[in-house]
Motif scaffolding. Structure first.
Motif, PDB file in Angstrom:
ATOM      1  N   THR A 149       0.822  -1.215   0.000  1.00  0.00           N
ATOM      2  CA  THR A 149       0.000   0.000   0.000  1.00  0.00           C
ATOM      3  C   THR A 149       0.851   1.259   0.000  1.00  0.00           C
ATOM      4  OG1 THR A 149      -0.111  -0.156   2.423  1.00  0.00           O
ATOM      5  CG2 THR A 149      -1.930  -1.120   1.158  1.00  0.00           C
ATOM      6  N   GLN A 150       2.156   1.143   0.227  1.00  0.00           N
ATOM      7  CA  GLN A 150       3.026   2.307   0.340  1.00  0.00           C
ATOM      8  C   GLN A 150       3.971   2.462  -0.855  1.00  0.00           C
ATOM      9  OE1 GLN A 150       5.094   1.925   4.091  1.00  0.00           O
ATOM     10  NE2 GLN A 150       3.203   1.527   5.250  1.00  0.00           N
ATOM     11  N   LEU A 151       3.649   1.827  -1.942  1.00  0.00           N
ATOM     12  CA  LEU A 151       4.539   1.863  -3.103  1.00  0.00           C
ATOM     13  C   LEU A 151       4.618   3.256  -3.718  1.00  0.00           C
ATOM     14  CD1 LEU A 151       3.554  -1.480  -4.868  1.00  0.00           C
ATOM     15  CD2 LEU A 151       5.796  -0.932  -3.903  1.00  0.00           C
ATOM     16  N   SER A 152       5.845   3.678  -4.032  1.00  0.00           N
ATOM     17  CA  SER A 152       6.050   4.932  -4.761  1.00  0.00           C
ATOM     18  C   SER A 152       5.948   4.672  -6.257  1.00  0.00           C
ATOM     19  CB  SER A 152       7.424   5.510  -4.429  1.00  0.00           C
ATOM     20  OG  SER A 152       8.452   4.653  -4.924  1.00  0.00           O
ATOM     21  N   THR A 153       5.992   5.743  -7.042  1.00  0.00           N
ATOM     22  CA  THR A 153       5.911   5.586  -8.499  1.00  0.00           C
ATOM     23  C   THR A 153       7.095   4.784  -9.032  1.00  0.00           C
ATOM     24  OG1 THR A 153       4.738   7.690  -8.719  1.00  0.00           O
ATOM     25  CG2 THR A 153       5.811   6.821 -10.696  1.00  0.00           C
ATOM     26  N   ALA A 154       8.286   5.072  -8.559  1.00  0.00           N
ATOM     27  CA  ALA A 154       9.474   4.344  -9.024  1.00  0.00           C
ATOM     28  C   ALA A 154       9.398   2.878  -8.642  1.00  0.00           C
ATOM     29  CB  ALA A 154      10.737   4.978  -8.454  1.00  0.00           C
ATOM     30  N   GLU A 155       8.978   2.596  -7.406  1.00  0.00           N
ATOM     31  CA  GLU A 155       8.865   1.209  -6.954  1.00  0.00           C
ATOM     32  C   GLU A 155       7.791   0.463  -7.723  1.00  0.00           C
ATOM     33  OE1 GLU A 155      10.222   1.955  -2.286  1.00  0.00           O
ATOM     34  OE2 GLU A 155       8.102   1.944  -2.861  1.00  0.00           O
ATOM     35  N   ALA A 156       6.672   1.131  -7.988  1.00  0.00           N
ATOM     36  CA  ALA A 156       5.600   0.500  -8.765  1.00  0.00           C
ATOM     37  C   ALA A 156       6.077   0.164 -10.173  1.00  0.00           C
ATOM     38  CB  ALA A 156       4.386   1.416  -8.814  1.00  0.00           C
ATOM     39  N   ALA A 157       6.846   1.065 -10.782  1.00  0.00           N
ATOM     40  CA  ALA A 157       7.366   0.814 -12.133  1.00  0.00           C
ATOM     41  C   ALA A 157       8.314  -0.378 -12.142  1.00  0.00           C
ATOM     42  CB  ALA A 157       8.074   2.061 -12.657  1.00  0.00           C
TER      43      ALA A 157
END
Length: 738
Positions: free
Chosen positions: A213-221
């Motif tokens: 639930t705490q994913l950033s944009t870079a981590e999600a990519a």
């Protein structure tokens, strides 16, 4: 009558019109009619299949509780549990709990028309078919998110048209039964992201140390980019590759309008912190290499299994310590050790599996330096050289290339054994040029080198990149007397209840070189450790091995064997930069010795077989001996007497090759006329001379002063043997050795 006749003609004309229709129009019409009929039947069949499949699908709660993956217990050769592998599931995240950036990233990279198609993307399918028909490439990326979900839950990864058809039917049924949001929620909680992590939450916790639930944009990519190839883009394996893949995902998101181009460009991957894994050690390098082989060894199987391996826990610990204790600061190290039958006893793929699970023992391609000379000297020995043959260490130029020795010195006349022990580059270059660089490459292929090999002159110094496991396999084949060795890591596989699913069958290797070649190269390898560049690898018992160092000290190697165990060690930097002071005879050789002292401690000392049992054609290495041994022929003096080569009357009888002798000439007394005191004559002592001096002068030409006739010329016992054409001679010293 006229009216009726007209109607009759008109009727005939109307009925004849289809008959007169052009052939192509009739074909087109038939194809259209039959095509429409078949399409209708296909649609009816597909609709029926989808309807009944939809009715049989589990409800949503049942699908949520289902799990993928297989539990695998990996055991050492003594039965001890090495590691237990299986699926890792995080917390189930509902659609609303999954960060929108994560949902958008996955849809953008995996199925950009997800919201538009009915489960199967006809546009993508048509494009894939077109690519297959117009190019030589296989169609790729034809599976939608719904199809992938159907495959992950209900099917397997077998490539077949039947499986693909079932996948499509299931995808259409899923779309009929569940909403797009439900399908995406199922997918994001079940898809495999690598490292045993199934689902977004498990991947987030594994790679970044926090909930999904705490994913950033870079981590999600980065996570979205893992679906294509989890092992290649894993952040714990290769951070640069993971970031590069993440940037590709951001580009796709910008193209689809999820992000603006400026937003995509502003994402900072430097802020991404990869979490360190706990409970990992160098054993995982071995399991990462061995377990993928199960796909080839076992039939389709999803039940829990136990895998019994060749790994020796004590040797693995010793190998890890040896590499860690000797590897230069800032460098990496790799080690592979195998038994005489190819069983891998220890494997180290790097200095820290947690920071980098890249297996340098089996995946990295590095130049072997002088360790490659194994194949140069194998080729020379097979061509006819022996360890005692004399060669000249001197400057040499081959096709504009002039190799230099370490220290830029030349030793002059030395033997092959010394040239190998001190790794003389000029001798290796001359030998490679003499036997042929293609021959050396073929020898390397014969001994198990699988990477690309160049055949330029510098190849004799190890400019072709190789894998540690392949080089270790080659040295193991020498240890096995010139017989091929196939590395393996799995002994057997059983179910948890004990049912045998697979067992390794020992197969005798094929003969790669004659025994005398294997004995000769073992002689050279033993000398290299005893007195040459590999002295640091001595362990108090016979060791045979070879060092290797590349230019600018970028790579250091030592490979060798003792008491049936063969071990290869490599050290260097992943970026191939120079490592100060690194050479094969120092850190790698010391790591080899540290490990081997433990590995062979409980094994008997085994002397090497270095006895050269040469073939018949190779038994006379010198030009003089090619004419026969001095003990096996005789001369005639100016009087026609048989004379031993040492001078005087014939003392020993001339012999044939099989050991039989010629008839002994008899000594006769002085007979006055025609007789010469002390002159050997054929016949008994009472017999008169067979011919007088005048007859002998005319018969032998004595007195003609013909310079072509010399006293002491060989008369032919035994007859000269032909010079073997396979025997190389140009490199040998012109000085004849006794």
């Amino acid at each position: 009558m006229a009216k009726n006749s007209g109607r009759s003609r008109a009727g005939r004309g109307a009925s004849a019109e289809p008959v007169n229709m052009p052939l192509w129009r009739r074909i087109v019409r038939a194809v259209f009619i039959w095509g429409a009929a078949l399409a209708l039947l296909g649609a009816i069949f597909l609709g029926t299949a989808v309807f009944f499949t939809m009715r049989e699908l589990p409800d949503y709660s049942a699908l949520k509780s289902s799990q993928n993956g297989q539990m695998i217990v990996v055991r050492a050769r003594d039965g001890r549990e090495l590691v237990s592998l299986g699926p890792s599931y995080g917390k189930w995240l509902s659609y609303s709990d999954i960060p929108p950036i994560m949902r958008d990233a996955l849809v953008s990279v995996e199925d950009r028309r997800f919201r538009e198609h009915p489960g199967v993307d006809p546009i993508g399918l048509a494009r894939a078919v077109y690519v297959s028909l117009t190019t030589d490439h296989r169609a790729k990326a034809t599976s939608t998110i719904t199809q992938q979900l159907a495959r992950n839950i209900f099917l397997n990864n077998t490539r077949s048209w039947t499986r693909k058809a079932r996948e499509m039917v299931l995808a259409l049924a899923l779309e009929r039964k569940f909403s797009k949001d439900q399908i995406l929620e199922l997918y994001l909680n079940k898809v495999y992201f690598g490292g045993g992590a199934y689902g977004v939450d498990a991947a987030s916790r594994k790679f970044f140390g926090h909930p999904g639930t705490q994913l950033s944009t870079a981590e999600a990519a980065i996570i979205a980019g893992l679906v294509k190839a989890p092992s290649n883009y894993s952040p714990t394996a290769d951070v640069e590759a993971a970031i590069g893949r993440g940037k590709v995902v951001l580009g796709l998101m910008a193209r689809e309008g999820v992000l603006s181009q400026s937003e995509a460009d502003s994402v900072d991957f430097n802020n991404v912190s990869v979490a360190k894994e706990k409970g990992q050690n160098s054993v995982r390098y071995f399991t990462d290499w061995a377990l993928p082989q199960l796909d080839m060894l076992l039939p389709e199987n999803n039940e829990p299994i136990e895998v019994w391996t060749t790994l020796d826990v004590g040797m693995q610990n010793a190998a890890t310590k040896a590499v860690d204790a000797n590897v230069p600061k800032g460098a990496q190290g790799a080690l592979v050790s195998m038994d005489r039958d190819g069983a891998v006893l220890a494997m180290v793929g790097g200095t820290d599996y947690v920071n980098s699970n890249y297996n340098r023992a089996v995946s990295a391609l590095r130049q072997p330096g002088s360790a490659w000379k194994l194949f140069v000297y194998l080729s020379a020995l097979e061509a006819g050289y022996t360890p005692d043959d004399r060669v000249v260490d001197e400057p040499v130029t081959i096709d504009g290339w002039s190799p230099q020795n370490s220290g830029r010195t030349f030793a002059g006349q030395i033997d092959i054994r010394t040239a190998f022990a001190y790794s003389k580059n000029t001798i290796a270059a001359q030998l490679g040029n003499e036997v042929g660089f293609g021959t050396v490459a073929s020898m390397a292929r014969r001994f198990g080198i699988t990477s690309q090999i160049n055949t330029k002159p510098a190849m004799v110094l190890g400019t072709s990149e190789v894998r540690v496991i392949d080089m270790t396999r080659a040295f193991a084949a020498v240890s096995a007397g010139g017989t091929s060795v196939e590395p393996y890591g799995i002994v057997k596989v059983t179910t948890t209840s004990g049912e045998l699913l697979y067992e390794h069958k020992s197969v005798r290797g094929s003969v790669l070189v004659p025994h005398y070649v294997a004995a000769g190269i073992t002689d050279l390898l033993q000398t290299a450790v005893a007195t040459g560049t590999g002295r640091a690898a001595q362990i108090g018992r016979p060791v045979a091995g070879k060092t290797g160092t590349t230019s600018s000290n970028k790579d250091g190697w030592f490979l060798g064997f003792s008491s049936g165990i063969t071990t290869g060690v490599w050290m260097g930097r992943d970026d191939a930069k120079a490592v100060g002071g690194l050479s094969g005879g120092h850190a790698p050789a010391r790591a080899f010795a540290d490990y081997m002292k433990v590995a062979v401690a409980n094994r008997p000392v085994e002397p090497f077989d270095t006895e050269l049992k040469l073939p018949e054609w190779q038994l006379e290495p010198d030009d003089e001996q090619l004419q026969g041994s001095p003990e096996d022929y005789y001369y005639t003096d100016e009087n026609g007497n048989l004379v031993h080569p040492e001078g005087g009357a014939q003392a020993d009888q001339p012999r044939y090759e099989d050991g039989t002798t010629l008839p002994a000439p008899a000594m006769v007394p002085d007979y006055g006329q025609g007789g010469t005191p002390g002159r050997p004559q054929r016949g008994s002592q009472d017999a008169p001379p067979a011919a007088n001096e005048d007859f002998l002068d005319r018969a032998t030409g004595r007195g003609n002063e013909d310079p072509g006739l010399r006293p002491g010329q060989v008369t032919g016992y035994p007859p000269p043997r032909p010079t073997p054409t396979a025997r190389p001679t140009p490199l040998r010293s012109p000085v004849t050795q006794p």
